[in-house]
Write an enzyme that holds these catalytic residues in place. Structure first.
Site: not given
Ligand code: SAH
Ligand code: SF4
Length: 375
Positions: A103, A122, A129, A133, A136, A193-194, A225, A248-250, A324, A367
């Protein structure tokens, strides 16, 4: 550092896999042509975004034929293309030559008191991935494979065609100066992806899109990111490029972070923040911390206080992102008011933050969400 490069098997590779100097070598050594021809080809595909060698009319016909025999320009087959109701966001789902789906999103931002209007793409760096997480949609689908350099670059070129056409239409209507036709202004590596787990291909793609004779996206307008791969963050600090890094700290403590991000068991917060501090020290650049607000999970005032303590004194900026919600995920969105209270608490620790504006909710722009729905 583990970098897997498993390029897909296909009959013809995309010429976008080659960097500027690799293309030059190929044109001179394999095609027996001048470096000037290499420059023409580079500009045609990277700047003018021509997707068919035969349409590069500045090249001799024989060379166009030879190029077509050995390469394709565009490796992406468009499966779906959606535009959000408000017209601000486009999302495309592509099929790669081996059938994998990825995507890409284009977000248009109008100018405001702080920033100029911009068009941000983006991009995805992997199909799927491996990092899992829990909030995600991509993480819930598992890892498929690495994307090649050309597969990353082609996503931006696809959106650039749209961006340039829009800008040119505005010039015709008298709403824009010819000099400001730019198409895509910003690129964020925040798709599927990462990126730091596909390190070499991601870096090569950044060099290609940054090239002044190509897309010419300024390094300061590129944001990568990462989930927080500490060794690669340190490696990135040594690259001497001016891109922005988002981490991505979260969560503000290991217990909370490990609940939603399995990677935290490999690189716990102390290791991750140590890498981040080293990055800031050696680059003198601020880090952006992404913090997805998950209702009841990481969004209370007590979490905000812990986060404030953790980041206080560091050259950084926190982006607060209401989640989201994914189709089968358990998380709910934090209210705007609660997000703002979280922000007020961070401010007490001198930690600056922004509550991120959402885009494209109606077209599954998060994502991995569109692929999940299509599958
Ligand atoms: N893998 C990398 C980059 C892709 S994800 C990473 O994790 O940083 C890009 C961003 O979208 C990250 O900060 C991720 O945590 C966030 N993300 C993933 N799922 C999400 C969701 N459902 N709602 C909001 N942000 C989300
Ligand atoms: Fe992979 Fe980033 Fe999604 Fe985590 S947030 S599963 S690292 S794409």
């Amino acid at each position: 550092m583990a970098v897997a490069i498993n390029a897909p098997s296909r009959t013809k590779p995309t010429i976008l896999d080659l960097g500027r100097s690799e293309l030059e070598r190929e044109v001179v050594d394999s095609f027996g042509q001048s470096r000037y021809r290499a420059k023409q080809i580079w500009q045609a595909v990277h700047r003018e975004c021509i997707d068919d060698f035969d349409a590069i009319t500045t090249l001799p016909k024989a060379l166009r034929n030879e190029l077509s025999e050995r390469y394709v320009v565009d490796p992406l087959e468009k499966v779906l293309h959606l535009t959000s109701r408000d017209g601000s966001t486009d999302k495309a789902l592509f099929r790669l030559p081996d059938g994998e789906l990825i995507e890409t999103v284009l977000m248009r931002y109008k100018s405001d008191s702080h920033r100029k209007a911009r068009k941000t793409v983006c991009v995805s760096t992997q199909a799927g991935c491996a990092l899992g997480c829990t909030f995600c949609a991509t993480g819930q689908q598992g890892f498929r494979r690495q994307l090649s350099v050309g597969e990353i670059v082609a996503q931006i070129i696809f959106m650039q065609r749209i961006g340039l056409a829009e800008d040119r239409a505005e010039v015709e209507d008298g709403r824009r100066d010819l000099g400001s036709v730019q198409g895509v202004t910003n690129v964020v590596f925040m798709g599927m992806g990462e990126p730091l787990a596909n390190y070499d291909n991601t870096m090569a793609a950044i060099r290609s899109i940054n090239d002044a004779n190509g897309l010419a996206v300024g390094a300061r307008h590129i944001t990568l990111s990462t989930v927080g791969l500490a060794p690669q963050i340190i490696q990135l600090a040594g690259e001497n490029i001016q891109i922005n890094l988002a981490v991505s700290l979260h969560a503000p403590d290991d217990e909370t972070r490990s609940e939603t991000m399995p990677i935290n068991r490999r690189y716990p917060l102390s290791v991750l923040l140590d890498a981040c501090r080293r990055y800031v020290e050696s680059t003198d650049r601020r880090i952006f911390f992404e913090y997805v607000l998950l209702k009841g999970q990481n969004d209370t005032i007590s979490h905000a206080r812990k986060l404030g303590n953790l980041l206080s004194g560091m050259l950084c900026h926190v982006n607060l992102i209401p989640v989201n919600p994914t189709s089968d995920g358990p998380y709910e969105r934090t209210s705007r008011d609660d997000a703002e209270l979280f922000q007020v608490e961070l401010r007490r620790f001198g930690v600056p933050s922004t509550v991120r504006i959402e885009k494209g909710i109606d077209i599954d722009a998060g994502c991995g969400q569109l692929r999940a729905r299509v599958m």
